[in-house]
Design a protein around this motif. Structure first.
Motif, PDB file in Angstrom:
ATOM      1  N   THR A 143       0.844  -1.198   0.000  1.00 55.47           N
ATOM      2  CA  THR A 143       0.000   0.000   0.000  1.00 55.47           C
ATOM      3  C   THR A 143       0.874   1.240   0.000  1.00 55.47           C
ATOM      4  OG1 THR A 143      -1.715  -1.161   1.257  1.00 55.47           O
ATOM      5  CG2 THR A 143      -1.816   1.242   1.230  1.00 55.47           C
ATOM      6  N   VAL A 144       0.642   2.122  -0.960  1.00 56.91           N
ATOM      7  CA  VAL A 144       1.370   3.386  -1.034  1.00 56.91           C
ATOM      8  C   VAL A 144       0.325   4.493  -0.963  1.00 56.91           C
ATOM      9  CG1 VAL A 144       2.995   4.794  -2.361  1.00 56.91           C
ATOM     10  CG2 VAL A 144       3.130   2.290  -2.476  1.00 56.91           C
ATOM     11  N   ASP A 145       0.308   5.233   0.143  1.00 56.04           N
ATOM     12  CA  ASP A 145      -0.733   6.224   0.407  1.00 56.04           C
ATOM     13  C   ASP A 145      -0.077   7.576   0.711  1.00 56.04           C
ATOM     14  OD1 ASP A 145      -2.950   7.668   1.109  1.00 56.04           O
ATOM     15  OD2 ASP A 145      -3.630   6.321   2.684  1.00 56.04           O
ATOM     16  N   GLY A 146      -0.279   8.520  -0.197  1.00 56.11           N
ATOM     17  CA  GLY A 146       0.314   9.840   0.001  1.00 56.11           C
ATOM     18  C   GLY A 146       1.824   9.792   0.066  1.00 56.11           C
ATOM     19  N   SER A 147       2.433   8.935  -0.746  1.00 57.07           N
ATOM     20  CA  SER A 147       3.868   8.684  -0.652  1.00 57.07           C
ATOM     21  C   SER A 147       4.458   8.484  -2.045  1.00 57.07           C
ATOM     22  CB  SER A 147       4.132   7.477   0.247  1.00 57.07           C
ATOM     23  OG  SER A 147       3.680   7.711   1.566  1.00 57.07           O
ATOM     24  N   LEU A 181       6.995   5.897  -4.511  1.00 56.25           N
ATOM     25  CA  LEU A 181       7.654   4.609  -4.749  1.00 56.25           C
ATOM     26  C   LEU A 181       8.382   4.703  -6.079  1.00 56.25           C
ATOM     27  CD1 LEU A 181       8.080   1.559  -4.109  1.00 56.25           C
ATOM     28  CD2 LEU A 181       5.934   1.125  -5.334  1.00 56.25           C
ATOM     29  N   SER A 182       9.652   4.290  -6.097  1.00 58.52           N
ATOM     30  CA  SER A 182      10.413   4.378  -7.343  1.00 58.52           C
ATOM     31  C   SER A 182      11.381   3.216  -7.465  1.00 58.52           C
ATOM     32  CB  SER A 182      11.178   5.699  -7.423  1.00 58.52           C
ATOM     33  OG  SER A 182      12.174   5.771  -6.410  1.00 58.52           O
ATOM     34  N   ALA A 183      11.806   2.973  -8.712  1.00 55.49           N
ATOM     35  CA  ALA A 183      12.803   1.930  -8.986  1.00 55.49           C
ATOM     36  C   ALA A 183      13.543   2.299 -10.252  1.00 55.49           C
ATOM     37  CB  ALA A 183      12.145   0.572  -9.130  1.00 55.49           C
ATOM     38  N   ASP A 184      14.841   1.937 -10.296  1.00 55.26           N
ATOM     39  CA  ASP A 184      15.658   2.196 -11.479  1.00 55.26           C
ATOM     40  C   ASP A 184      16.769   1.149 -11.528  1.00 55.26           C
ATOM     41  OD1 ASP A 184      16.866   3.237 -13.688  1.00 55.26           O
ATOM     42  OD2 ASP A 184      17.574   5.085 -12.740  1.00 55.26           O
ATOM     43  N   GLY A 185      16.886   0.486 -12.672  1.00 51.07           N
ATOM     44  CA  GLY A 185      17.950  -0.483 -12.845  1.00 51.07           C
ATOM     45  C   GLY A 185      17.669  -1.806 -12.181  1.00 51.07           C
ATOM     46  N   ILE A 186      16.640  -2.517 -12.696  1.00 52.56           N
ATOM     47  CA  ILE A 186      16.272  -3.832 -12.164  1.00 52.56           C
ATOM     48  C   ILE A 186      16.488  -4.854 -13.284  1.00 52.56           C
ATOM     49  CG2 ILE A 186      14.488  -5.207 -11.062  1.00 52.56           C
ATOM     50  CD1 ILE A 186      15.252  -2.728  -9.435  1.00 52.56           C
ATOM     51  N   SER A 201      -0.499   9.231  -4.663  1.00 55.27           N
ATOM     52  CA  SER A 201       0.930   8.953  -4.628  1.00 55.27           C
ATOM     53  C   SER A 201       1.566   9.117  -6.005  1.00 55.27           C
ATOM     54  CB  SER A 201       1.169   7.531  -4.106  1.00 55.27           C
ATOM     55  OG  SER A 201       0.756   7.416  -2.759  1.00 55.27           O
ATOM     56  N   ILE A 202       2.898   9.060  -6.003  1.00 56.22           N
ATOM     57  CA  ILE A 202       3.677   9.104  -7.245  1.00 56.22           C
ATOM     58  C   ILE A 202       4.518   7.836  -7.314  1.00 56.22           C
ATOM     59  CG2 ILE A 202       5.479  10.307  -8.528  1.00 56.22           C
ATOM     60  CD1 ILE A 202       4.546  12.900  -7.238  1.00 56.22           C
ATOM     61  N   VAL A 203       4.385   7.108  -8.419  1.00 58.42           N
ATOM     62  CA  VAL A 203       5.110   5.851  -8.612  1.00 58.42           C
ATOM     63  C   VAL A 203       5.871   5.951  -9.932  1.00 58.42           C
ATOM     64  CG1 VAL A 203       4.913   3.354  -8.900  1.00 58.42           C
ATOM     65  CG2 VAL A 203       3.388   4.554  -7.310  1.00 58.42           C
ATOM     66  N   GLN A 259      -0.166   9.315  -9.869  1.00 57.54           N
ATOM     67  CA  GLN A 259       0.563   9.331 -11.132  1.00 57.54           C
ATOM     68  C   GLN A 259       1.521   8.150 -11.161  1.00 57.54           C
ATOM     69  OE1 GLN A 259       2.089  13.135 -12.481  1.00 57.54           O
ATOM     70  NE2 GLN A 259       3.935  12.162 -13.273  1.00 57.54           N
ATOM     71  N   VAL A 260       1.348   7.284 -12.154  1.00 55.23           N
ATOM     72  CA  VAL A 260       2.169   6.084 -12.287  1.00 55.23           C
ATOM     73  C   VAL A 260       2.857   6.140 -13.648  1.00 55.23           C
ATOM     74  CG1 VAL A 260       2.199   3.567 -12.332  1.00 55.23           C
ATOM     75  CG2 VAL A 260       0.614   4.768 -10.809  1.00 55.23           C
ATOM     76  N   THR A 261       4.192   6.109 -13.632  1.00 55.27           N
ATOM     77  CA  THR A 261       4.978   6.202 -14.857  1.00 55.27           C
ATOM     78  C   THR A 261       5.918   5.009 -14.936  1.00 55.27           C
ATOM     79  OG1 THR A 261       4.917   8.626 -14.732  1.00 55.27           O
ATOM     80  CG2 THR A 261       6.559   7.637 -16.190  1.00 55.27           C
ATOM     81  N   LEU A 262       5.870   4.295 -16.057  1.00 56.80           N
ATOM     82  CA  LEU A 262       6.756   3.154 -16.286  1.00 56.80           C
ATOM     83  C   LEU A 262       7.417   3.322 -17.642  1.00 56.80           C
ATOM     84  CD1 LEU A 262       3.761   1.773 -15.088  1.00 56.80           C
ATOM     85  CD2 LEU A 262       5.497   0.078 -14.483  1.00 56.80           C
ATOM     86  N   SER A 263       8.738   3.176 -17.683  1.00 53.20           N
ATOM     87  CA  SER A 263       9.458   3.354 -18.949  1.00 53.20           C
ATOM     88  C   SER A 263      10.683   2.453 -18.981  1.00 53.20           C
ATOM     89  CB  SER A 263       9.872   4.819 -19.130  1.00 53.20           C
ATOM     90  OG  SER A 263      10.764   5.222 -18.101  1.00 53.20           O
ATOM     91  N   GLY A 264      11.060   2.068 -20.202  1.00 52.15           N
ATOM     92  CA  GLY A 264      12.218   1.212 -20.360  1.00 52.15           C
ATOM     93  C   GLY A 264      12.022  -0.167 -19.762  1.00 52.15           C
TER      94      GLY A 264
END
Length: 425
Positions: free
Chosen positions: A143-147, A149-154, A169-171, A192-197
């Motif tokens: 659960t991501v609430d008002g927070s 979450l990010s990831a890069d290089g998996i 939240s922003i993911v 807002q959820v953004t996925l790229s690459g």
């Protein structure tokens, strides 16, 4: 008072408790298991001065930094955490990094709230959801609430299983060798959820729910597709895809819903077999779109021996509804639909644009039936509208009338509801 974060984590991992972070802290050789409820909070007076926890996963190709067991939970309450892996040693493109950030077991929970942030960087896998007890039927909950979450290089997946909920939240997930969000269930609300690459599917799951205020942008995804899974029971085919196989737990169906006020876009995403900016649905999935979808919807045909056909409804150029319906003697089951609406237009009916010989009849109770259909095929029905004619009174008081032709190019909001009848899910 414990002097280091490592000491604090060791102290609460098996008994539960709250850690208050006073300053930036680093945990090296991380390989913790949490079996109770653990909260990490901060005493920072403002979000501009929040201490950061840096978790460096212990060496090893499959070492997990933090495991949350069944019945355990980890809550980041306003705290910031960064999880890093280690460098791979094989030199392979699929092995640039070692380590898994988190394993949220079935029955475990991970929560970010009150401005918390979690970043997963340079890992073989971002987070997984293991099931040590095969009888456990409770999905892991993230659960991501008002927070944030990010990831890069998996190297592999950002996630693998679980029930995800993003609210206010922003993911941001980028540069994953395999899947981005591979989930059992995903619900996005006012986020807002953004996925790229993303090499495989940016979003892949059984139930995908995009509620009011969800803004989902997928780009440069699906570049390694199509691809079979490890035991050849599933084929990954699109940047966004609804799973065909059943979830292991959670009593989930197969569906994608885009609510009014939500938008989902796929751009700059071309698969190896040449499909561009696609969302793929299996024949057993329901699709309801009351928002905006900027992508091509592909629906798999039912099995040849099936007693069902697929009906796909298009309003104003957008696919708004997809459903499997039973076929008997060339006639589908009936279903009661709410007529779509467009501003200044009157809905006058549906026309089958894929098969011109199909006609519509109405049952005594008002349910629609389609005549002339065959099981195992997919039919597209397009909404027809007529402009509302309004009187225009010129200076000589002689009324004339103005209107216009209906347009399938102009974008307007539409509404449609799931059927009251048809195949149960």
């Amino acid at each position: 008072l414990l002097r280091t974060l490592a000491d604090a984590l060791t102290a609460v991992a098996s008994s539960g408790g709250t850690i208050t972070l006073l300053n930036d802290a680093t945990v090296n050789n991380a390989n913790y298991t949490i079996s109770k409820d653990v909260t990490i909070q901060t005493s920072a007076p403002s979000v501009d001065n929040v201490p950061t926890i840096t978790v460096n996963v212990a060496a090893g190709a499959s070492t997990v930094g933090i495991t949350i067991q069944n019945g355990g939970s980890l809550t980041l309450d306003g705290a910031a955490m960064v999880v890093n892996g280690t460098k791979g040693t094989s030199g392979l493109e699929s092995d640039k990094y070692n380590g898994t950030g988190l394993d949220v077991n079935y029955g475990g929970e991970l929560t970010l709230k009150n401005g918390a942030s979690l970043a997963l960087n340079g890992l073989n896998r971002g987070m997984v959801s293991s099931r040590p007890d095969s009888t456990n039927m409770t999905l892991a909950k993230i659960t991501v609430d008002g927070s944030t979450l990010s990831a890069d290089g998996i190297d592999g997946n950002f996630s693998n299983g679980g029930e995800f909920a993003f609210t206010n939240s922003i993911v941001t997930i980028k540069n994953c060798g395999n899947h981005g969000l591979s989930v059992e269930k995903l619900t996005v609300t006012n986020s807002q959820v953004t996925l790229s690459g993303i090499g495989y599917s940016a979003i892949y799951g059984n139930e995908l729910n995009f509620e009011n205020g969800a803004v989902v942008n997928v780009s440069a995804a699906g570049t390694k597709l199509p691809q079979e899974n490890w035991n050849q029971t599933e084929t990954y085919t699109a940047p966004i895809q609804v799973k065909e196989t059943n979830a292991a737990a959670g009593n989930l169906g197969h569906s994608m819903t885009v609510a009014q006020g939500a938008s989902v876009s796929v751009t700059s995403s071309t698969t190896i077999d040449g499909k561009t900016n696609t969302i793929d649905l299996p024949s057993n999935a329901d699709f309801i779109n009351n928002g905006t979808v900027n992508a091509t919807i592909n629906v798999a045909d039912p099995e040849a021996a099936s007693d069902e056909c697929i009906v796909q409804y298009v309003v104003n150029g957008q696919t708004v509804y997809v459903h499997a319906q039973n076929v008997l003697n060339g006639v589908t089951d009936g279903w009661n639909d709410t007529n779509p609406t467009l501003p200044n237009m009157i809905f006058i009916g549906w026309i089958c644009t894929s098969h011109p010989n199909v006609s519509e009849t109405t049952e005594s109770g008002g349910a629609k039936e389609w005549n002339g259909v065959k099981a195992g095929e997919t039919y597209t029905f397009t909404a027809q509208f007529s402009p509302i004619v309004t009187p225009v009174v010129p200076d000589d008081n002689t009324p004339s009338y103005s209107g216009g032709s209906s347009s399938s190019e102009t974008s307007y909001p539409t509404t449609i509801q799931a059927p009251d009848r048809g195949r149960p899910r």
